[in-house]
Design a protein around this motif. Sequence first.
Motif, short mmCIF file in Angstrom:
data_model
loop_
_atom_site.label_atom_id
_atom_site.label_comp_id
_atom_site.label_asym_id
_atom_site.label_seq_id
_atom_site.Cartn_x
_atom_site.Cartn_y
_atom_site.Cartn_z
N SER A 242 -51.51 -13.57 4.67
CA SER A 242 -51.26 -12.08 4.47
C SER A 242 -50.35 -11.39 5.39
CB SER A 242 -52.96 -11.33 4.34
OG SER A 242 -53.08 -11.61 5.83
N THR A 243 -50.10 -12.31 6.66
CA THR A 243 -49.33 -11.65 7.55
C THR A 243 -47.77 -12.18 7.80
OG1 THR A 243 -50.28 -13.04 9.51
CG2 THR A 243 -51.11 -10.89 9.12
N SER A 244 -47.65 -13.09 6.44
CA SER A 244 -46.49 -13.80 6.75
C SER A 244 -46.23 -14.92 7.75
CB SER A 244 -45.05 -12.99 6.47
OG SER A 244 -45.24 -11.92 5.27
N TYR A 245 -47.51 -15.45 8.08
CA TYR A 245 -47.27 -16.49 9.24
C TYR A 245 -46.93 -15.95 10.53
CZ TYR A 245 -48.17 -20.07 5.77
OH TYR A 245 -48.75 -20.79 4.78
N LYS A 246 -47.32 -14.49 10.84
CA LYS A 246 -46.89 -13.82 12.08
C LYS A 246 -48.20 -13.92 12.93
CE LYS A 246 -43.18 -11.10 10.28
NZ LYS A 246 -43.04 -9.51 9.92
N GLN A 247 -49.37 -13.98 12.31
CA GLN A 247 -50.90 -13.79 13.04
C GLN A 247 -51.68 -15.08 12.66
OE1 GLN A 247 -52.70 -10.10 12.71
NE2 GLN A 247 -54.97 -11.17 13.23
N GLU A 248 -51.98 -15.96 13.71
CA GLU A 248 -52.90 -17.03 13.56
C GLU A 248 -54.08 -16.77 14.35
OE1 GLU A 248 -51.27 -20.83 15.07
OE2 GLU A 248 -53.01 -21.91 14.18
N PRO A 249 -55.24 -16.66 13.63
CA PRO A 249 -56.56 -16.53 14.40
C PRO A 249 -56.81 -18.08 15.22
CG PRO A 249 -56.67 -15.75 11.94
CD PRO A 249 -55.45 -16.28 12.33
N TYR A 250 -57.83 -17.89 16.23
CA TYR A 250 -57.93 -18.93 16.78
C TYR A 250 -59.41 -18.95 17.24
CZ TYR A 250 -55.69 -23.37 18.62
OH TYR A 250 -55.38 -24.56 18.53
N VAL A 251 -60.24 -20.12 17.22
CA VAL A 251 -61.47 -20.31 17.68
C VAL A 251 -61.69 -21.23 18.95
CG1 VAL A 251 -63.76 -21.01 16.92
CG2 VAL A 251 -62.19 -20.18 15.10
N TYR A 252 -62.56 -20.78 19.97
CA TYR A 252 -62.61 -21.71 21.08
C TYR A 252 -64.19 -21.80 21.35
CZ TYR A 252 -57.96 -19.61 22.39
OH TYR A 252 -56.61 -19.24 22.12
N GLY A 253 -64.38 -23.16 21.97
CA GLY A 253 -65.71 -23.36 21.85
C GLY A 253 -66.10 -24.56 21.06
N SER A 254 -67.41 -25.18 21.07
CA SER A 254 -67.59 -26.38 20.38
C SER A 254 -69.01 -26.40 19.73
CB SER A 254 -67.22 -27.53 20.94
OG SER A 254 -68.20 -27.65 22.11
N LEU A 255 -69.20 -26.92 18.80
CA LEU A 255 -70.69 -27.09 18.17
C LEU A 255 -70.98 -28.39 18.12
CD1 LEU A 255 -70.58 -24.23 15.36
CD2 LEU A 255 -71.42 -24.22 17.68
N GLY A 256 -72.00 -28.80 17.57
CA GLY A 256 -72.48 -30.38 17.44
C GLY A 256 -72.10 -30.69 16.19
#
Length: 630
Positions: A242-256
Amino acid sequence: MELHPGGLQVIPLRQFGLLIFSIWLACGPAHAEKRVALVIGNSAYKNVPKLANPVSDAGLIGSVLKRAGFDTIDVRQDLSASEMRKALREFGSKTRDADVAVVYYAGHGMEVDGANYLIPTDATLETDTDVYDEALPLDRVLVTIETAKQLRLVILDACRDNPFAKSMKRTVASRAIGRGLAKVEPTSPNTMIAFAAKAGSTASDGDSRNSPFATALADHLPKPGLDLRKAFGFVRDDVLKSTSYKQEPYVYGSLGGDDVPLVAAKPAATGPQANPQDAIRRDYELALQLGTRDGWEAFLGQYPDGFYANLAKGQLNKIAAEETRATAEQKARAAEHEKARLIAERAEKAEQEKAAAAAKAAEEARIVAEKAKAIEQAKAEAAEQKRKAAEAATAKALAEKEAADKARAELAAKQTAELAARQTAEKAAADRGVVPDAETQKVAALSPAPASTLSGTDLAKSVQLELRRVGCLTSAADGEWNAASQRSLTQFNKYAGMKFDVKLASLDALDALKAKQGRVCPLVCDRGFRADGDKCVKITCRAGYRVNEDNECEKIEDKKPVATRDDSRQRDDERKKVESAPSKPQSGGQIYCNSAGCRPVRPGCRIEAWGNRTAGLLGGGGSSTVEVCN
């Protein structure tokens, strides 16, 4: 409760079942998972231009969590610094006994010396040190939710272009003020922090009511059974597109290693799903084998409404008709015995006639009862045939739905595997410091989504099966997407309010069809037929009536002959021809007489007058007649 020898008390089975059910109700809520959420949206900043979407984004995420079944959802808007601290204190008291705690924040945020801060609406931030007094550190949010037992989730839509950084004065030249938010590494287990944009980059508000990040969250987070890591992966893909590859969400942390969905999955059936009507059908067939009034009344007491209840009522009507017939037959026999008794005792004629009339009436009643029984028997048999046909159609539709669902599940599994492989490759490339060039990004932006594992024929056949299930397709589901299939999808678009491309079968159309539980397209019958449930039956009119243009029975009017001007002219012409034709020799009725006597004129001859005197004398004198033959 009964007292048995020895003082032992025995609880009846019904009371024991009620006791177990009460204990289950009392203990069930104790095991329920408690989930709480705090949602904050800051738009109306006092010292910098207002933001358009955070308040709307907070409302959207709040409604999503409410539909997901969260126990407590606290939605706050346009909070000052003191209000934000108070909201976090109050929310911290709710997370102490919670299993899942979620915090969503939309608004301005910034990074100073590697630490992230959330900015209230009354912040001024004239210098870089003011952030310690006027903003809330992200660590304060993590401390608030650290008591949650199973999952701690923080979602920050706060990576917007920060206007405070442009006017802020630096007290120390070496103090770093980053663009966007800084990368974080949660120290608590089972903790995830999701950024709207990767560390060091900014996010967009978008052109609509909600930001691209909030819109993608609303689409994927509440899906039952979907692991959070996969859900955020899908959110990343949607925002990139939707942003023409200008914005990339990111996730930090970890789960099991186990899947951690925000909404628990619905229990999956281990085998073929049973028809919910199976239990009712089994009880109906048992009552049918018993065939008694008590059996059918017990069935109706358990299932008072529905398809099988109507069948059971028909069986009761059949039994009632049989009982009426038997009673009438018994009365007829009693009347005959009474008549015989009166005749044997040489009763009076009036009493004998009265007994005979009673016997006749009883016999007539018996005949009526026999006819009623036959009618009810026919109704019951017709209802049984309809029931068996309905069960067969339901079983067929269930099998077709299971086959389509299985194909869809295989497709989803393949797409998930391809997505995971692509994400692993991208992450490995990022760890190596490899940055894709502009041409590669352009190709990635134009590359289509993973193709379906279904062939074109299988996909067309799946869509045709679903179209036939919702009543929009009358032809066979042969996998050939022809004009009939296109017309059927057009009908579905019309009555379901959709806009799918009818030139080809698509997965989106298949998903929309599966979401419909019953008939969508109306049943259309030809002239002379009417709709009866899911079938067209022929309209039958009684004698002297016919089906008109409105599919109704109307009386046939007798046609009377009407005299016209052309008919009278034709009769006059025929009469004139007959009158003008020359007369033919006729012998019928003419008599010829001479000296020998009189006789009928011979066939082919006629009588003519002859004035010859000699002939007249020979014939008796005067004007004479002769028989002339051709």
